[in-house]
Motif scaffolding. Structure first.
Motif, PDB file in Angstrom:
ATOM      1  N   ARG A  17       0.853  -1.195   0.000  1.00  0.00           N
ATOM      2  CA  ARG A  17       0.000   0.000   0.000  1.00  0.00           C
ATOM      3  C   ARG A  17       0.883   1.237   0.000  1.00  0.00           C
ATOM      4  NH1 ARG A  17      -5.092  -2.007  -0.850  1.00  0.00           N
ATOM      5  NH2 ARG A  17      -5.524  -3.695   0.589  1.00  0.00           N
ATOM      6  N   PRO A  18       1.512   1.526  -1.105  1.00  0.00           N
ATOM      7  CA  PRO A  18       2.486   2.627  -1.118  1.00  0.00           C
ATOM      8  C   PRO A  18       1.884   3.952  -0.633  1.00  0.00           C
ATOM      9  CG  PRO A  18       2.334   1.548  -3.284  1.00  0.00           C
ATOM     10  CD  PRO A  18       1.333   0.885  -2.397  1.00  0.00           C
ATOM     11  N   HIS A  19       0.580   4.175  -0.880  1.00  0.00           N
ATOM     12  CA  HIS A  19      -0.011   5.450  -0.480  1.00  0.00           C
ATOM     13  C   HIS A  19      -0.180   5.546   1.029  1.00  0.00           C
ATOM     14  CE1 HIS A  19      -3.270   2.616  -0.971  1.00  0.00           C
ATOM     15  NE2 HIS A  19      -3.969   3.339  -0.124  1.00  0.00           N
ATOM     16  N   LEU A  20      -0.015   4.416   1.738  1.00  0.00           N
ATOM     17  CA  LEU A  20      -0.119   4.457   3.205  1.00  0.00           C
ATOM     18  C   LEU A  20       1.252   4.496   3.871  1.00  0.00           C
ATOM     19  CD1 LEU A  20      -2.991   1.937   3.885  1.00  0.00           C
ATOM     20  CD2 LEU A  20      -3.007   4.370   4.379  1.00  0.00           C
ATOM     21  N   MET A  21       2.282   4.387   3.063  1.00  0.00           N
ATOM     22  CA  MET A  21       3.647   4.379   3.584  1.00  0.00           C
ATOM     23  C   MET A  21       3.957   5.692   4.280  1.00  0.00           C
ATOM     24  SD  MET A  21       5.915   2.233   3.773  1.00  0.00           S
ATOM     25  CE  MET A  21       6.678   0.748   3.172  1.00  0.00           C
ATOM     26  N   GLY A  22       4.832   5.627   5.234  1.00  0.00           N
ATOM     27  CA  GLY A  22       5.277   6.823   5.931  1.00  0.00           C
ATOM     28  C   GLY A  22       6.205   6.377   7.033  1.00  0.00           C
ATOM     29  N   ARG A  23       6.772   7.339   7.724  1.00  0.00           N
ATOM     30  CA  ARG A  23       7.666   6.996   8.818  1.00  0.00           C
ATOM     31  C   ARG A  23       6.858   6.353   9.937  1.00  0.00           C
ATOM     32  NH1 ARG A  23      11.212   8.789  12.724  1.00  0.00           N
ATOM     33  NH2 ARG A  23       9.670  10.123  13.697  1.00  0.00           N
ATOM     34  N   HIS A  63     -11.102   8.255  13.826  1.00  0.00           N
ATOM     35  CA  HIS A  63     -10.197   8.428  12.681  1.00  0.00           C
ATOM     36  C   HIS A  63     -10.989   8.981  11.498  1.00  0.00           C
ATOM     37  CE1 HIS A  63      -7.432   5.867  14.944  1.00  0.00           C
ATOM     38  NE2 HIS A  63      -8.467   5.089  15.147  1.00  0.00           N
ATOM     39  N   PRO A  64     -11.310  10.274  11.539  1.00  0.00           N
ATOM     40  CA  PRO A  64     -12.130  10.838  10.463  1.00  0.00           C
ATOM     41  C   PRO A  64     -11.412  10.718   9.116  1.00  0.00           C
ATOM     42  CG  PRO A  64     -11.581  12.495  12.135  1.00  0.00           C
ATOM     43  CD  PRO A  64     -10.851  11.252  12.504  1.00  0.00           C
ATOM     44  N   ILE A  65     -12.201  10.519   8.084  1.00  0.00           N
ATOM     45  CA  ILE A  65     -11.582  10.435   6.752  1.00  0.00           C
ATOM     46  C   ILE A  65     -11.463  11.831   6.158  1.00  0.00           C
ATOM     47  CG2 ILE A  65     -12.348   8.091   6.273  1.00  0.00           C
ATOM     48  CD1 ILE A  65     -14.483   9.373   4.448  1.00  0.00           C
ATOM     49  N   HIS A  66     -10.436  11.995   5.362  1.00  0.00           N
ATOM     50  CA  HIS A  66     -10.217  13.263   4.665  1.00  0.00           C
ATOM     51  C   HIS A  66     -10.114  12.959   3.180  1.00  0.00           C
ATOM     52  CE1 HIS A  66      -9.580  15.305   8.465  1.00  0.00           C
ATOM     53  NE2 HIS A  66      -8.836  14.293   8.814  1.00  0.00           N
ATOM     54  N   PRO A  67     -11.263  13.055   2.484  1.00  0.00           N
ATOM     55  CA  PRO A  67     -11.242  12.712   1.059  1.00  0.00           C
ATOM     56  C   PRO A  67     -10.441  13.743   0.265  1.00  0.00           C
ATOM     57  CG  PRO A  67     -13.487  12.872   1.931  1.00  0.00           C
ATOM     58  CD  PRO A  67     -12.572  13.467   2.945  1.00  0.00           C
ATOM     59  N   ASP A 111       3.460   3.944  16.622  1.00  0.00           N
ATOM     60  CA  ASP A 111       2.576   3.573  15.513  1.00  0.00           C
ATOM     61  C   ASP A 111       2.312   2.068  15.525  1.00  0.00           C
ATOM     62  OD1 ASP A 111       2.429   6.199  14.490  1.00  0.00           O
ATOM     63  OD2 ASP A 111       4.391   5.933  13.566  1.00  0.00           O
ATOM     64  N   LEU A 112       3.351   1.307  15.859  1.00  0.00           N
ATOM     65  CA  LEU A 112       3.180  -0.151  15.926  1.00  0.00           C
ATOM     66  C   LEU A 112       2.129  -0.493  16.982  1.00  0.00           C
ATOM     67  CD1 LEU A 112       4.111  -3.009  15.080  1.00  0.00           C
ATOM     68  CD2 LEU A 112       5.827  -2.876  16.899  1.00  0.00           C
ATOM     69  N   GLU A 113       2.218   0.156  18.131  1.00  0.00           N
ATOM     70  CA  GLU A 113       1.230  -0.076  19.191  1.00  0.00           C
ATOM     71  C   GLU A 113      -0.173   0.300  18.709  1.00  0.00           C
ATOM     72  OE1 GLU A 113       0.694  -1.716  21.962  1.00  0.00           O
ATOM     73  OE2 GLU A 113       2.662  -2.374  21.268  1.00  0.00           O
ATOM     74  N   ALA A 114      -0.264   1.450  18.015  1.00  0.00           N
ATOM     75  CA  ALA A 114      -1.568   1.912  17.511  1.00  0.00           C
ATOM     76  C   ALA A 114      -2.126   0.925  16.492  1.00  0.00           C
ATOM     77  CB  ALA A 114      -1.429   3.302  16.897  1.00  0.00           C
ATOM     78  N   MET A 115      -1.260   0.364  15.666  1.00  0.00           N
ATOM     79  CA  MET A 115      -1.719  -0.600  14.661  1.00  0.00           C
ATOM     80  C   MET A 115      -2.187  -1.890  15.333  1.00  0.00           C
ATOM     81  SD  MET A 115      -1.594   0.659  11.584  1.00  0.00           S
ATOM     82  CE  MET A 115      -1.441  -0.658  10.379  1.00  0.00           C
ATOM     83  N   ARG A 116      -1.511  -2.265  16.409  1.00  0.00           N
ATOM     84  CA  ARG A 116      -1.937  -3.480  17.119  1.00  0.00           C
ATOM     85  C   ARG A 116      -3.278  -3.252  17.815  1.00  0.00           C
ATOM     86  NH1 ARG A 116       2.621  -7.193  17.977  1.00  0.00           N
ATOM     87  NH2 ARG A 116       1.532  -7.951  19.801  1.00  0.00           N
ATOM     88  N   GLN A 117      -3.472  -2.056  18.349  1.00  0.00           N
ATOM     89  CA  GLN A 117      -4.760  -1.719  18.955  1.00  0.00           C
ATOM     90  C   GLN A 117      -5.856  -1.715  17.884  1.00  0.00           C
ATOM     91  OE1 GLN A 117      -5.656  -1.184  22.257  1.00  0.00           O
ATOM     92  NE2 GLN A 117      -7.730  -1.171  21.396  1.00  0.00           N
ATOM     93  N   VAL A 150       0.419   7.177   9.912  1.00  0.00           N
ATOM     94  CA  VAL A 150       0.108   5.918   9.218  1.00  0.00           C
ATOM     95  C   VAL A 150      -1.078   5.202   9.884  1.00  0.00           C
ATOM     96  CG1 VAL A 150       0.987   3.604   8.712  1.00  0.00           C
ATOM     97  CG2 VAL A 150       2.390   5.611   8.206  1.00  0.00           C
ATOM     98  N   PRO A 151      -1.083   5.026  11.216  1.00  0.00           N
ATOM     99  CA  PRO A 151      -2.227   4.319  11.818  1.00  0.00           C
ATOM    100  C   PRO A 151      -3.551   5.053  11.617  1.00  0.00           C
ATOM    101  CG  PRO A 151      -0.407   4.429  13.366  1.00  0.00           C
ATOM    102  CD  PRO A 151      -0.043   5.315  12.218  1.00  0.00           C
ATOM    103  N   ASP A 152      -3.522   6.385  11.673  1.00  0.00           N
ATOM    104  CA  ASP A 152      -4.764   7.139  11.463  1.00  0.00           C
ATOM    105  C   ASP A 152      -5.297   6.936  10.053  1.00  0.00           C
ATOM    106  OD1 ASP A 152      -5.606   8.276  13.778  1.00  0.00           O
ATOM    107  OD2 ASP A 152      -4.435  10.119  13.542  1.00  0.00           O
ATOM    108  N   ARG A 153      -4.414   7.008   9.081  1.00  0.00           N
ATOM    109  CA  ARG A 153      -4.865   6.844   7.693  1.00  0.00           C
ATOM    110  C   ARG A 153      -5.317   5.415   7.450  1.00  0.00           C
ATOM    111  NH1 ARG A 153      -0.368   7.889   4.154  1.00  0.00           N
ATOM    112  NH2 ARG A 153       1.020   8.042   5.928  1.00  0.00           N
TER     113      ARG A 153
END
Ligand SMILES: [Zn+2]
Length: 168
Positions: free
Chosen positions: A37-43, A85-89, A48-54, A109-112
């Motif tokens: 998912r290149p468009h989701l890539m970021g630092r 996590h509101p979306i921003h179109p 962030d790892l913890e947020a992704m696990r949550q 990254v986790p928010d997106r």
């Protein structure tokens, strides 16, 4: 990428939790999840790892509630994620494509990831109902999946799991 396919983000993240080895155990495994998912890539950092696990935990709860027929609880779970996590179109014409609707690439990254997954799930549920959200019934498989929501409820994530379990 059409907006419904963002629901795949939810499936891919939840299915990183495997019985044998956790495929989301450090920053390297998080980066490889994001590679497709290149468009989701970021630092990404350990926060962030913890947020992704949550997020993985929250998304799994939605699938489990839906599969158990607890649709109010499942809807509540999706709504909580949409609120948090509101979306921003944003319009995009990346890679020479026609202008089309995308999610903004601002934010962590986790928010997106969460915004995309929650919105994709909402679109799937709106089109096919909560029946479309499944948890594999095989004993040795924890996978979740998206079904087309019509006909008999699908019980297995894959033909391999169905065959191994002797199910139909
Ligand atoms: Zn399975």
């Amino acid at each position: 990428m059409d907006l419904v396919s963002y629901a795949d983000l939810a499936v891919e993240l939840v299915n990183t939790r495997e019985p044998a080895v956790d495929a989301l155990r450090d920053l390297d495994t998080l980066r490889s999840l994001l590679l497709i998912r290149p468009h989701l890539m970021g630092r990404v950092t350990s926060r962030d790892l913890e947020a992704m696990r949550q997020l993985r935990h929250d998304l799994r709860s939605v699938f489990e509630a839906a599969a158990a027929g607890a649709v109010d609880r499942a809807a509540d779970g999706v709504n909580q994620l949409l609120l948090r996590h509101p979306i921003h179109p944003a319009l995009s014409n990346h890679d020479g494509q026609e202008w089309h609707l995308h999610l903004s690439e601002d934010g962590s990254v986790p928010d997106r990831y969460a915004a995309g997954a929650a919105m994709g799930l909402s679109l799937v549920v709106g089109a096919r109902g909560f029946r479309a959200l499944g948890v594999c019934a095989a004993d040795d498989c924890d996978n979740v999946f998206l079904a087309d929501g019509s006909g008999k409820r699908r019980r297995y994530c894959s033909p391999a799991c169905r065959k191994r379990s002797g199910g139909q």
